[in-house]
Design a protein around this motif. Structure first.
Motif, PDB file in Angstrom:
ATOM      1  N   LEU A  53      64.139 -23.479  94.395  1.00 13.55           N
ATOM      2  CA  LEU A  53      64.036 -24.785  95.053  1.00 13.55           C
ATOM      3  C   LEU A  53      65.427 -25.168  95.551  1.00 13.55           C
ATOM      4  O   LEU A  53      66.186 -25.854  94.886  1.00 13.55           O
ATOM      5  N   ASP A  54      65.733 -24.727  96.758  1.00 17.01           N
ATOM      6  CA  ASP A  54      67.099 -24.808  97.273  1.00 17.01           C
ATOM      7  C   ASP A  54      67.389 -26.006  98.169  1.00 17.01           C
ATOM      8  O   ASP A  54      68.518 -26.212  98.590  1.00 17.01           O
ATOM      9  N   PHE A  55      66.381 -26.822  98.471  1.00 19.04           N
ATOM     10  CA  PHE A  55      66.597 -27.938  99.380  1.00 19.04           C
ATOM     11  C   PHE A  55      66.070 -29.234  98.762  1.00 19.04           C
ATOM     12  O   PHE A  55      64.869 -29.391  98.560  1.00 19.04           O
ATOM     13  N   LEU A  56      66.984 -30.146  98.450  1.00 18.14           N
ATOM     14  CA  LEU A  56      66.615 -31.464  97.930  1.00 18.14           C
ATOM     15  C   LEU A  56      66.299 -32.363  99.115  1.00 18.14           C
ATOM     16  O   LEU A  56      67.185 -32.723  99.878  1.00 18.14           O
ATOM     17  N   ILE A  74      61.694 -31.667  96.092  1.00 15.14           N
ATOM     18  CA  ILE A  74      62.496 -30.463  96.266  1.00 15.14           C
ATOM     19  C   ILE A  74      61.644 -29.379  96.938  1.00 15.14           C
ATOM     20  O   ILE A  74      60.462 -29.230  96.651  1.00 15.14           O
ATOM     21  N   PHE A  75      62.284 -28.625  97.802  1.00 14.15           N
ATOM     22  CA  PHE A  75      61.602 -27.639  98.632  1.00 14.15           C
ATOM     23  C   PHE A  75      62.276 -26.287  98.495  1.00 14.15           C
ATOM     24  O   PHE A  75      63.491 -26.197  98.363  1.00 14.15           O
ATOM     25  N   SER A  76      61.479 -25.227  98.530  1.00 15.15           N
ATOM     26  CA  SER A  76      62.008 -23.869  98.588  1.00 15.15           C
ATOM     27  C   SER A  76      61.879 -23.370 100.018  1.00 15.15           C
ATOM     28  O   SER A  76      60.764 -23.169 100.513  1.00 15.15           O
ATOM     29  N   THR A  77      63.013 -23.177 100.678  1.00 12.99           N
ATOM     30  CA  THR A  77      62.983 -22.679 102.058  1.00 12.99           C
ATOM     31  C   THR A  77      62.526 -21.225 102.103  1.00 12.99           C
ATOM     32  O   THR A  77      61.974 -20.777 103.098  1.00 12.99           O
ATOM     33  N   GLU A  78      62.743 -20.512 101.013  1.00 12.91           N
ATOM     34  CA  GLU A  78      62.354 -19.094 100.943  1.00 12.91           C
ATOM     35  C   GLU A  78      60.864 -18.932 100.643  1.00 12.91           C
ATOM     36  O   GLU A  78      60.185 -18.101 101.236  1.00 12.91           O
ATOM     37  N   LYS A  79      60.344 -19.731  99.731  1.00 10.88           N
ATOM     38  CA  LYS A  79      58.966 -19.568  99.258  1.00 10.88           C
ATOM     39  C   LYS A  79      57.989 -20.577  99.863  1.00 10.88           C
ATOM     40  O   LYS A  79      56.795 -20.533  99.594  1.00 10.88           O
ATOM     41  N   SER A  98      73.973 -36.716  87.400  1.00 10.92           N
ATOM     42  CA  SER A  98      73.943 -36.478  88.838  1.00 10.92           C
ATOM     43  C   SER A  98      73.569 -35.016  89.096  1.00 10.92           C
ATOM     44  O   SER A  98      73.866 -34.133  88.288  1.00 10.92           O
ATOM     45  N   VAL A  99      72.931 -34.779  90.233  1.00 12.66           N
ATOM     46  CA  VAL A  99      72.640 -33.403  90.639  1.00 12.66           C
ATOM     47  C   VAL A  99      73.472 -33.020  91.871  1.00 12.66           C
ATOM     48  O   VAL A  99      73.167 -32.042  92.557  1.00 12.66           O
ATOM     49  N   CYS A 100      74.549 -33.766  92.128  1.00 14.61           N
ATOM     50  CA  CYS A 100      75.420 -33.478  93.282  1.00 14.61           C
ATOM     51  C   CYS A 100      76.044 -32.088  93.208  1.00 14.61           C
ATOM     52  O   CYS A 100      76.299 -31.477  94.242  1.00 14.61           O
ATOM     53  N   ASP A 101      76.279 -31.609  92.002  1.00  6.21           N
ATOM     54  CA  ASP A 101      76.858 -30.275  91.864  1.00  6.21           C
ATOM     55  C   ASP A 101      75.842 -29.174  92.175  1.00  6.21           C
ATOM     56  O   ASP A 101      76.213 -28.035  92.429  1.00  6.21           O
ATOM     57  N   LEU A 102      74.549 -29.526  92.196  1.00  6.88           N
ATOM     58  CA  LEU A 102      73.501 -28.560  92.515  1.00  6.88           C
ATOM     59  C   LEU A 102      73.111 -28.638  93.993  1.00  6.88           C
ATOM     60  O   LEU A 102      72.938 -27.617  94.653  1.00  6.88           O
ATOM     61  N   TRP A 103      72.930 -29.850  94.491  1.00  4.40           N
ATOM     62  CA  TRP A 103      72.566 -30.087  95.889  1.00  4.40           C
ATOM     63  C   TRP A 103      73.527 -31.133  96.448  1.00  4.40           C
ATOM     64  O   TRP A 103      73.522 -32.281  96.016  1.00  4.40           O
ATOM     65  N   ARG A 104      74.321 -30.759  97.418  1.00  2.00           N
ATOM     66  CA  ARG A 104      75.291 -31.695  98.000  1.00  2.00           C
ATOM     67  C   ARG A 104      74.615 -32.893  98.644  1.00  2.00           C
ATOM     68  O   ARG A 104      75.184 -33.982  98.711  1.00  2.00           O
TER      69      ARG A 104
END
Length: 163
Positions: A53-56, A74-79, A98-104
């Motif tokens: 899940l690479d896109f917040l 959250i979305f997976s651009t690959e799957k 915070s999840v800023c370190d995971l998703w900018r």
């Protein structure tokens, strides 16, 4: 991937108490996450190759009788998978990592939720106002918020003209 399968993977990797419940009914099914494992689950959902899940997309605040909620879309651009991950927080101490370190992209989304609902995101170093003017008091999207009649000498009262 369906919500139950995501829940199973999270529970196997992190622990059975990482997911509180799975709601598959309705238009927007979601997993309710435990606050104790929140950051670990979010990191797992990003880094686990079978989930990715690479896109917040967004973070939304919600107030209900039982407290405040944060909803992470959250979305997976690959799957090509979308998931809603919800977490319930105490109304009087709505603090979460915070999840800023995971998703900018989380930086401004967290800042908006902070200003509008009063959420505290530990690890997000934002300062100063974002959407509201300097000196604004309270959290406008909370149900107990009372809109001020004046702010900085500007009258906010609205009179309806039903002509």
């Amino acid at each position: 991937m369906q919500p139950k399968e995501l829940s199973r993977k999270i529970k196997e990797a992190i622990g059975k108490d990482a997911v509180v419940t799975v709601h598959e009914e309705g238009r927007f099914p979601y997993l309710e996450l435990s606050t104790d494992h929140f950051k670990q689950v979010m990191r797992y959902c990003l880094t686990e190759s079978s989930i990715s899940l690479d896109f917040l997309e967004c973070i939304t605040g919600l107030e209900e009788e039982d407290g405040l909620w944060l909803i992470y879309r959250i979305f997976s651009t690959e799957k090509n998978n979308h998931f809603n991950l919800k977490i319930r927080l105490d109304r009087y101490r709505p603090t979460i990592s915070s999840v800023c370190d995971l998703w900018r992209s989380a930086f401004h989304l967290e800042k908006e939720c902070s200003e509008m609902f009063g959420f505290v995101f530990e690890g997000n170093d934002f300062q100063g106002p974002f959407l509201l003017p300097e000196g604004w008091q309270g959290y406008p999207l909370r149900k107990d918020y009372s809109f001020p009649e004046q702010f900085s000498g500007i009258d906010h009262r609205r009179e309806r003209n039903h002509g």
